[in-house]
Design a protein around this motif. Structure first.
Motif, PDB file in Angstrom:
ATOM      1  N   PRO A   1       0.796  -1.230   0.000  1.00 35.65           N
ATOM      2  CA  PRO A   1       0.000   0.000   0.000  1.00 35.65           C
ATOM      3  C   PRO A   1       0.831   1.284   0.000  1.00 35.65           C
ATOM      4  N   GLU A   2       1.993   1.258   0.624  1.00 37.37           N
ATOM      5  CA  GLU A   2       2.836   2.457   0.680  1.00 37.37           C
ATOM      6  C   GLU A   2       3.677   2.632  -0.582  1.00 37.37           C
ATOM      7  N   GLY A   3       3.774   1.591  -1.411  1.00 36.45           N
ATOM      8  CA  GLY A   3       4.640   1.645  -2.577  1.00 36.45           C
ATOM      9  C   GLY A   3       3.963   2.079  -3.861  1.00 36.45           C
ATOM     10  N   VAL A   4       2.628   2.105  -3.871  1.00 34.53           N
ATOM     11  CA  VAL A   4       1.957   2.498  -5.112  1.00 34.53           C
ATOM     12  C   VAL A   4       2.172   3.981  -5.390  1.00 34.53           C
ATOM     13  N   ASP A   5       2.157   4.322  -6.662  1.00 38.20           N
ATOM     14  CA  ASP A   5       2.426   5.683  -7.121  1.00 38.20           C
ATOM     15  C   ASP A   5       1.147   6.517  -7.086  1.00 38.20           C
ATOM     16  N   LEU A   6       1.168   7.577  -6.293  1.00 39.82           N
ATOM     17  CA  LEU A   6       0.042   8.517  -6.249  1.00 39.82           C
ATOM     18  C   LEU A   6       0.507   9.897  -6.702  1.00 39.82           C
ATOM     19  N   SER A   7       1.220   9.916  -7.824  1.00 35.28           N
ATOM     20  CA  SER A   7       1.681  11.185  -8.378  1.00 35.28           C
ATOM     21  C   SER A   7       0.506  11.931  -9.014  1.00 35.28           C
ATOM     22  N   THR A   8       0.779  13.121  -9.470  1.00 31.77           N
ATOM     23  CA  THR A   8      -0.262  14.030  -9.953  1.00 31.77           C
ATOM     24  C   THR A   8      -1.234  13.412 -10.953  1.00 31.77           C
ATOM     25  N   PRO A   9      -0.787  12.688 -11.979  1.00 30.52           N
ATOM     26  CA  PRO A   9      -1.780  12.147 -12.928  1.00 30.52           C
ATOM     27  C   PRO A   9      -2.805  11.226 -12.265  1.00 30.52           C
TER      28      PRO A   9
ATOM     29  N   GLN B   1      -8.262  10.478  -9.836  1.00 32.07           N
ATOM     30  CA  GLN B   1      -9.112  10.212  -8.671  1.00 32.07           C
ATOM     31  C   GLN B   1     -10.081  11.363  -8.438  1.00 32.07           C
ATOM     32  N   GLN B   2      -9.595  12.590  -8.562  1.00 28.14           N
ATOM     33  CA  GLN B   2     -10.458  13.755  -8.365  1.00 28.14           C
ATOM     34  C   GLN B   2     -11.527  13.828  -9.446  1.00 28.14           C
TER      35      GLN B   2
ATOM     36  N   ARG C   1      -8.115  -2.447   0.120  1.00 30.08           N
ATOM     37  CA  ARG C   1      -8.559  -1.711   1.321  1.00 30.08           C
ATOM     38  C   ARG C   1      -7.377  -1.133   2.083  1.00 30.08           C
ATOM     39  N   ALA C   2      -6.256  -1.835   2.066  1.00 28.10           N
ATOM     40  CA  ALA C   2      -5.050  -1.341   2.753  1.00 28.10           C
ATOM     41  C   ALA C   2      -4.552  -0.051   2.109  1.00 28.10           C
ATOM     42  N   VAL C   3      -4.626   0.057   0.783  1.00 26.90           N
ATOM     43  CA  VAL C   3      -4.213   1.291   0.116  1.00 26.90           C
ATOM     44  C   VAL C   3      -5.143   2.428   0.530  1.00 26.90           C
ATOM     45  N   PHE C   4      -6.447   2.191   0.513  1.00 27.07           N
ATOM     46  CA  PHE C   4      -7.387   3.235   0.901  1.00 27.07           C
ATOM     47  C   PHE C   4      -7.194   3.648   2.364  1.00 27.07           C
ATOM     48  N   ALA C   5      -6.851   2.712   3.218  1.00 28.49           N
ATOM     49  CA  ALA C   5      -6.647   3.028   4.639  1.00 28.49           C
ATOM     50  C   ALA C   5      -5.323   3.772   4.847  1.00 28.49           C
ATOM     51  N   ALA C   6      -4.256   3.310   4.187  1.00 31.38           N
ATOM     52  CA  ALA C   6      -2.933   3.887   4.403  1.00 31.38           C
ATOM     53  C   ALA C   6      -2.751   5.200   3.650  1.00 31.38           C
ATOM     54  N   ARG C   7      -3.425   5.360   2.539  1.00 33.72           N
ATOM     55  CA  ARG C   7      -3.223   6.515   1.687  1.00 33.72           C
ATOM     56  C   ARG C   7      -4.537   7.276   1.496  1.00 33.72           C
ATOM     57  N   ALA C   8      -5.211   7.549   2.575  1.00 34.04           N
ATOM     58  CA  ALA C   8      -6.555   8.154   2.543  1.00 34.04           C
ATOM     59  C   ALA C   8      -6.595   9.487   1.802  1.00 34.04           C
ATOM     60  N   SER C   9      -5.481  10.203   1.755  1.00 34.22           N
ATOM     61  CA  SER C   9      -5.488  11.506   1.075  1.00 34.22           C
ATOM     62  C   SER C   9      -5.679  11.321  -0.401  1.00 34.22           C
TER      63      SER C   9
END
Length: 130
Positions: free
Chosen positions: A84-92, A97-98, A122-130
C-alpha cells in the motif's frame, strides 16, 4: 428557448474555451477585412468540432456506472507487488481520482473491478486516505 426539449443553448465562452489551444491563430486579417469575420479557417474548424462534440454529447445515452481498475488507473504500480505504501500517487493519478470523485458527486456510481486481493485494495485506501 431553454425550456424547449430539443434546444441546446451554448454560450460563446463555452465554445471559445474549447479552442484556446489555437492561441493567436484564431485571427485572420484577410477574412476580417474581406468578409467582416475575424476568424481563421483553423478557428472555424475548431468551432465546428466543438459544436459537434456538444451535439454528440447531448444525443449520447447517459452513462451512470463507471467501473474502474485499481492498478494503473487509481494508482501506479501493482499493490500486490509494491504494498500500500509503494503504489504511485503522483499528480496524474490524483487528478484521475479527483475526476472520478467529481463524477460520483454528480450522481455516477463508481465500482471497482480488480484482480487484486480485496484486503490489499482496502489497505491502500486506509494507508493513503489523502
Amino acid at each position: 428557448l431553454g425550456d424547449l426539449r430539443h434546444v441546446l443553448i451554448v454560450g460563446t465562452d463555452q465554445l471559445l474555451s474549447d479552442c484556446e489551444w489555437i492561441g493567436d491563430a484564431y485571427y485572420c486579417s484577410f477574412l476580417d477585412l474581406a468578409a467582416k469575420t475575424p476568424y481563421s479557417s483553423l478557428m472555424f474548424s475548431c468551432l465546428a468540432a466543438a459544436i459537434l462534440r456538444l451535439v454528440l454529447r447531448a444525443r449520447a445515452p447517459t452513462r451512470k456506472v463507471i467501473i474502474l481498475d485499481c492498478d494503473g488507473t487509481l494508482w501506479g504500480g501493482a499493490v500486490g507487488e509494491l504494498g500500500p505504501e509503494g503504489v504511485d500517487l503522483s499528480t496524474p493519478f490524483v487528478d484521475a481520482q479527483q475526476f472520478y470523485a467529481e463524477l460520483h458527486r454528480r450522481g455516477h456510481l463508481l465500482c471497482l473491478c480488480s484482480k487484486n486481493l480485496e484486503a490489499d485494495v482496502r489497505a491502500v485506501f486506509a494507508a493513503r486516505a489523502s
